[in-house]
Design an enzyme around this catalytic site. Structure first.
Site, PDB file in Angstrom:
ATOM      1  N   ASN A 212       0.849  -1.203   0.000  1.00 50.35           N
ATOM      2  CA  ASN A 212       0.000   0.000   0.000  1.00 50.35           C
ATOM      3  C   ASN A 212       0.879   1.246   0.000  1.00 50.35           C
ATOM      4  O   ASN A 212       2.103   1.152  -0.014  1.00 50.35           O
ATOM      5  CB  ASN A 212      -0.951  -0.026   1.202  1.00 50.35           C
ATOM      6  CG  ASN A 212      -0.177  -0.161   2.505  1.00 50.35           C
ATOM      7  OD1 ASN A 212       0.602   0.706   2.849  1.00 50.35           O
ATOM      8  ND2 ASN A 212      -0.379  -1.275   3.214  1.00 50.35           N
ATOM      9  N   ASP A 281      -4.004  -6.328   4.771  1.00 53.70           N
ATOM     10  CA  ASP A 281      -5.010  -7.230   5.345  1.00 53.70           C
ATOM     11  C   ASP A 281      -4.985  -8.601   4.678  1.00 53.70           C
ATOM     12  O   ASP A 281      -5.432  -9.587   5.261  1.00 53.70           O
ATOM     13  CB  ASP A 281      -6.405  -6.620   5.191  1.00 53.70           C
ATOM     14  CG  ASP A 281      -6.582  -5.413   6.108  1.00 53.70           C
ATOM     15  OD1 ASP A 281      -6.094  -5.473   7.254  1.00 53.70           O
ATOM     16  OD2 ASP A 281      -7.190  -4.411   5.672  1.00 53.70           O
TER      17      ASP A 281
HETATM   18  N1  CTP Z   1      -3.928  -3.327  11.842  1.00 56.18           N
HETATM   19  C1  CTP Z   1      -3.205  -4.418  12.282  1.00 56.18           C
HETATM   20  N2  CTP Z   1      -3.214  -5.562  11.567  1.00 56.18           N
HETATM   21  C2  CTP Z   1      -3.938  -5.659  10.434  1.00 56.18           C
HETATM   22  C3  CTP Z   1      -4.669  -4.553   9.975  1.00 56.18           C
HETATM   23  C4  CTP Z   1      -4.637  -3.398  10.702  1.00 56.18           C
HETATM   24  O1  CTP Z   1      -2.537  -4.315  13.319  1.00 56.18           O
HETATM   25  N3  CTP Z   1      -3.930  -6.791   9.746  1.00 56.18           N
HETATM   26  C5  CTP Z   1      -3.924  -2.095  12.660  1.00 56.18           C
HETATM   27  C6  CTP Z   1      -3.268  -0.905  11.974  1.00 56.18           C
HETATM   28  O2  CTP Z   1      -1.906  -0.842  12.329  1.00 56.18           O
HETATM   29  C7  CTP Z   1      -4.042   0.270  12.520  1.00 56.18           C
HETATM   30  C8  CTP Z   1      -5.428  -0.305  12.772  1.00 56.18           C
HETATM   31  O3  CTP Z   1      -5.262  -1.722  12.847  1.00 56.18           O
HETATM   32  O4  CTP Z   1      -3.552   0.720  13.765  1.00 56.18           O
HETATM   33  C9  CTP Z   1      -6.456   0.032  11.733  1.00 56.18           C
HETATM   34  O5  CTP Z   1      -5.952  -0.276  10.463  1.00 56.18           O
HETATM   35  P1  CTP Z   1      -6.794   0.052   9.169  1.00 56.18           P
HETATM   36  O6  CTP Z   1      -6.024  -0.379   7.967  1.00 56.18           O
HETATM   37  O7  CTP Z   1      -7.315   1.444   9.227  1.00 56.18           O
HETATM   38  O8  CTP Z   1      -8.086  -0.853   9.362  1.00 56.18           O
HETATM   39  P2  CTP Z   1      -8.368  -2.379   9.281  1.00 56.18           P
HETATM   40  O9  CTP Z   1      -8.526  -2.909  10.664  1.00 56.18           O
HETATM   41  O10 CTP Z   1      -7.402  -3.085   8.398  1.00 56.18           O
HETATM   42  O11 CTP Z   1      -9.829  -2.359   8.631  1.00 56.18           O
HETATM   43  P3  CTP Z   1     -10.277  -1.916   7.138  1.00 56.18           P
HETATM   44  O12 CTP Z   1      -9.077  -2.197   6.241  1.00 56.18           O
HETATM   45  O13 CTP Z   1     -11.436  -2.807   6.871  1.00 56.18           O
HETATM   46  O14 CTP Z   1     -10.635  -0.464   7.203  1.00 56.18           O
END
Ligand code: CTP
Length: 400
Positions: A212, A281
């Protein structure tokens, strides 16, 4: 407490400069590394050799010293000090600093130093009439407003024979002030921060990966700020082009699963965890050992990576847990949901679509959401400044 602190001592041309020798001696005795920069007029009062002998370092006095390794001695000197002290500070240097004049090494260094990064103490010394001059009084007020610390001159006998206000604070008093200012900036001493930063890369084959746009800037700025304030910092970072800040324990990783492993290993060391990392993710279900050759349309299956933050949330105990939410719509609602799902104490919500916010900028615009439901929206600011603001909130709301 001054052990290994780098103190830049600026000396300007006033009679009180003979006391700068004693000041340097006291600082060195306390373990500080003292780097002296003198003006030409200061040299009329006290010899650079004296200062060199007391500090053990060559004295700088010229912008164009060929003995210095680079042509940017002013920037090099301004980069690393833990504290800058100008003692004595004449009416002239105060005037130059206020007006933005940089016509010699010391005034140029002072222009390059950031007061948000390191405290700058000015110890004026001059005749009472000069000190009471509206221009000088105004300059002192302006400099204070800009974040400089001014050690108010004392009353007493002045070199000109007058009695009044204008004596430089004594070396022992300045030493105390130096210690106070450094202690105030070390307000996070004794705390261990585990900070994750950057993107992760999920390998498809030896030539390709999924990732990303995260640059790592926010996490590195937080790591730097926490370190500057005396915190112990463990920085776990995906691939970025950034230099890790000095003094942090740095663990580079590539994939989400590598980040997961090292975070879990270090978890119990942390008092505070801040997860700025943009963790991928998903990862390809299969990583191919050889480069995939093109053929027909390619259908890949992506499988879920561990949610590191969510997992920490289930075992956090007393750890103060801070997450970041990268959003493009329903910012606050989505951030609130993440906060609840991941059992966070604080979540920093970013709107990736806002100008000046999110990935790959030096600035950010965020809202802070707290456990009690309150929300604080912060204006556009640099990631460095934002880091300090976030650390201030963590300090305030974290229960010991
Ligand atoms: N995070 C994490 N591990 C993952 C995904 C996210 O530790 N696999 C943590 C990120 O470091 C951040 C928080 O969760 O502090 C939110 O990450 P974000 O990318 O905004 O959200 P997601 O939980 O991945 O949800 P979505 O992508 O559906 O918005």
């Amino acid at each position: 407490m001054l052990k290994n602190k780098l103190i830049l001592l600026g000396i300007t041309g006033g009679i009180a400069s003979y006391k700068s020798a004693e000041l340097a001696r006291l600082l060195v005795k306390e373990g500080a590394n003292v780097q002296v920069v003198m003006t030409r007029n200061a040299e009329a009062f006290i010899s650079p050799l004296t200062m060199r002998a007391l500090t053990g370092h060559p004295v700088y006095n010229s912008l164009f010293d060929p003995a210095h390794g680079t042509a940017t001695v002013h920037i090099d000197l301004a980069r690393d000090p833990d504290l800058v002290l100008v003692a004595p500070a004449t009416a002239n240097i105060l005037g130059k600093m206020t007006a933005g004049i940089a016509d010699d090494l010391l005034s140029t260094v002072l222009m390059a130093v950031k007061t948000t990064k390191c405290p700058v103490i000015l110890a004026p010394s001059m005749n009472t009439a000069m000190l009471q001059n509206p221009a000088v009084r105004n300059n002192i007020n302006v400099l204070r407003k800009r974040g400089f610390i001014v050690a108010d001159p004392l009353e007493g006998n002045l070199a000109c024979g007058d009695v009044g206000k204008g004596r430089m604070v004594e070396p022992a008093g300045l030493l105390e002030l130096v210690k106070e200012e450094l202690a105030a900036r070390e307000d996070l001493q004794g705390l261990t921060f585990l900070i994750t930063a950057g993107p992760t890369r999920e390998s498809l084959d030896p030539a390709r990966f999924f990732s990303n746009y995260s640059s790592g800037r926010m996490g590195y700025a937080l790591a730097r700020a926490a370190r500057e304030r005396g915190g112990h910092v463990i920085l776990i970072s995906g691939p970025t082009v950034l230099e890790p800040p000095s003094g942090v324990d740095f663990f580079p990783v590539v994939s989400a699963r590598e980040m997961y492993d090292i975070v879990m290993e270090k978890l119990t060391l942390a008092h505070i965890i801040i997860k700025t990392a943009a963790v991928a993710d998903y990862r390809p279900e299969e990583t191919f050992p050889q480069k995939l050759k093109k053929g027909d349309d390619l259908i890949l299956k992506l499988v879920r990576n561990p949610d590191i933050l969510k997992e920490i949330g289930t075992k956090k105990g007393k750890i103060y847990l801070v997450g970041f939410a990268a959003e493009t719509e329903n910012i606050l609602d989505n951030a609130r949901k993440k906060m609840e799902e991941k059992n966070l104490d604080l979540i920093v919500a970013n709107d990736l679509c806002q100008e000046g916010a999110g990935f790959n900028h030096d600035t950010n615009i965020v809202s802070l959401l707290y456990k009690d439901g309150s929300v604080e929206s912060l204006p556009l600011m640099s990631k460095d400044e934002l880091s300090h603001q976030i650390l201030d909130r963590i300090k305030k709301f974290r229960k010991k």
